[in-house]
Design a protein around this motif. Structure first.
Motif, short mmCIF file in Angstrom:
data_model
loop_
_atom_site.label_atom_id
_atom_site.label_comp_id
_atom_site.label_asym_id
_atom_site.label_seq_id
_atom_site.Cartn_x
_atom_site.Cartn_y
_atom_site.Cartn_z
N SER A 143 -5.18 -5.94 -8.43
CA SER A 143 -3.82 -6.28 -8.00
C SER A 143 -2.92 -6.51 -9.20
CB SER A 143 -3.83 -7.54 -7.12
OG SER A 143 -4.22 -8.68 -7.89
N ARG B 100 1.32 -8.14 -10.04
CA ARG B 100 2.54 -8.75 -9.53
C ARG B 100 3.73 -8.20 -10.32
NH1 ARG B 100 1.40 -14.91 -7.41
NH2 ARG B 100 -0.12 -14.25 -5.84
N GLU C 170 7.37 -18.78 -7.05
CA GLU C 170 7.02 -18.37 -5.70
C GLU C 170 7.52 -19.33 -4.63
OE1 GLU C 170 2.86 -17.31 -5.55
OE2 GLU C 170 3.04 -16.34 -7.50
N GLU D 11 3.40 -8.38 -4.72
CA GLU D 11 2.00 -8.27 -5.13
C GLU D 11 1.48 -6.95 -4.59
OE1 GLU D 11 -2.03 -10.81 -5.63
OE2 GLU D 11 -0.73 -11.39 -3.95
N ARG E 246 10.11 -9.75 -5.62
CA ARG E 246 8.80 -9.85 -6.25
C ARG E 246 7.73 -9.37 -5.27
NH1 ARG E 246 10.28 -15.85 -8.66
NH2 ARG E 246 11.54 -15.08 -10.39
#
Length: 414
Positions: A274, A276, A168, A212, A210
């Motif tokens: 959630s 990812r 990240e 979320e 990427r």
């Protein structure tokens, strides 16, 4: 020996090989290449000391300060840490144009990870000892070699230990460097040191996106509110549908659901859940198509024909990473230089595609590659990571000759 121009490096590979052979025979260069063999204990010491300093994503400051001290000890000019934590040093002095030699200082390991760093013979063990302990050790070794060899270059070399390459971090260190006119307008070639090895040339930047994904609902009790929309079930259905998205083998395209979170207890309907998602491709249009599929499946779930199932549902898609794709032209000068160096050293190396700090300059149309710091390594991104120093000397010779081929040797040293 004047600095090679783009025109000169556009000549045949055979001509480039001749120039590298002449460069390697210069007394200052020859003695510096020989110096590497006797310095392994110092290189291993740097690598072990570095690996014992935690550098989780967005937490690299202690390691940056350690590298800043090493840069000063090695006599680099203009040593400083910039606003985001990148460490800079220049050899011999800053100029209007330069060549960058960089290695990332961050690791994938979160804060608090046990760092059982140790040495057994020629092998070093511990999280991050190869990725990117090997790259940083090579960066310091080349800086030391330039000082010891008293090599006079036609263009300066800017040594960079940058933050934010892993996960990240999303290449934030290199992004910042190339958003700064001071460096963007002066860096002519970028040579990135990433991990161990001498058998690859990453000249093709693998793009990735990427996300979320967060699904929210009203929540409730598993008995009295049975039938209320459940964000975990919504994600499960969306994942099942998204997993059927067709992807080509050429251009190679992949996707992965790597993390799922949600819920508070076994008898509660969660208020949120959630996941990812990682999407990668050698093609930007393919990444965009797979992203559209993900968004479409989530929207279908939100618009479910069952009013009770969809009532009170919402979803949010947050971009948490965007690594641009790009590639170096086959006739690029930088590629000619490193190919000529490999031929001179009798080293076999293959062009590869990967996601590295080189993505940023490559996506801007600049000449950049990523190579290893020599030796061998394994277990990257695990607690069992290791590095073996056997063959490090070859990797350092390769780096030094490549960087000297790019900056050129000043006439006073020839």
């Amino acid at each position: 020996m004047p600095v090679p121009s783009r025109t000169e490096w556009s000549e045949s590979l055979a001509t480039a090989q001749q120039q590298i052979a002449r460069l390697a025979q210069l007394p200052a260069v020859r003695s510096t290449l020989a110096w590497f063999l006797a310095q392994e204990s110092q290189f291993a010491s740097w690598q072990l000391e570095l690996a014992r300093i935690a550098a989780p994503p967005f937490g690299e400051s202690s390691r940056a300060e350690w590298i800043e001290e090493r840069f000063r000890e090695l006599g680099l000019d203009g040593v400083h840490i910039d606003e985001v934590g990148n460490v800079f040093g220049v050899f011999p002095k800053a100029g209007r144009q330069c060549v960058s030699l960089s290695a990332h200082i961050d690791t994938v390991f979160p804060a608090g990870t046990p760092l059982n760093v140790r040495q057994q013979g020629t092998r070093l063990y511990g999280p991050g000892v190869s990725d990117n302990g090997a790259g940083i050790a090579a960066l310091l070794a080349i800086a030391a070699a330039m000082k010891i060899g008293k090599i006079s270059t036609a263009l300066p070399i800017v040594f960079i230990a940058n933050v934010g390459e892993e996960g990240e971090g999303d290449l934030r260190g290199m992004r910042y460097i190339f958003s700064n006119p001071r460096w963007r307008d002066s860096i002519r070639y970028s040579l990135v040191l990433d991990g161990a090895g001498s058998d690859t040339i990453v000249a093709e930047a693998l793009g990735s996106r990427r996300f979320e994904v967060i699904v929210r609902g009203p929540g409730g009790h598993s008995w009295s509110d049975f039938g209320a929309p459940n964000p975990i079930l919504v994600l499960a259905r969306a994942i099942e549908a998204f997993a059927k998205t067709p992807v080509p083998t050429s251009p190679k395209t992949t996707f992965n659901v790597g993390v799922i979170r949600g819920g508070t207890s076994v008898n509660s309907i969660p208020e949120s859940a959630s996941m990812r998602v990682d999407i990668r491709s050698t093609s930007m249009p393919e990444m965009e198509r797979v992203e559209a599929s993900l968004r479409g499946e989530l929207e279908l779930e939100r618009r479910s024909p069952s009013p009770r199932r969809a009532s009170g549902l919402s979803h949010e898609i947050v971009e948490i990473g965007n690594r641009p794709a790009g590639e170096l032209a086959p006739d690029a000068g930088l590629l000619k230089v490193i190919r000529a160096v490999d031929a001179h050293l009798g080293n076999a190396a293959q062009i590869q595609r990967a996601s590295t700090d080189a993505n940023i300059p490559l996506s801007l149309g600049r000449e950049a590659v990523a190579i290893g710091g020599g030796g061998t390594g394994g277990g990257a991104h695990t607690l069992q990571e290791w590095f073996d120093a056997g063959g490090r000397e070859l990797g350092l010779k390769r780096i030094l000759l490549t960087i000297l081929g790019l900056v050129g040797i000043a006439d006073t040293a020839s």
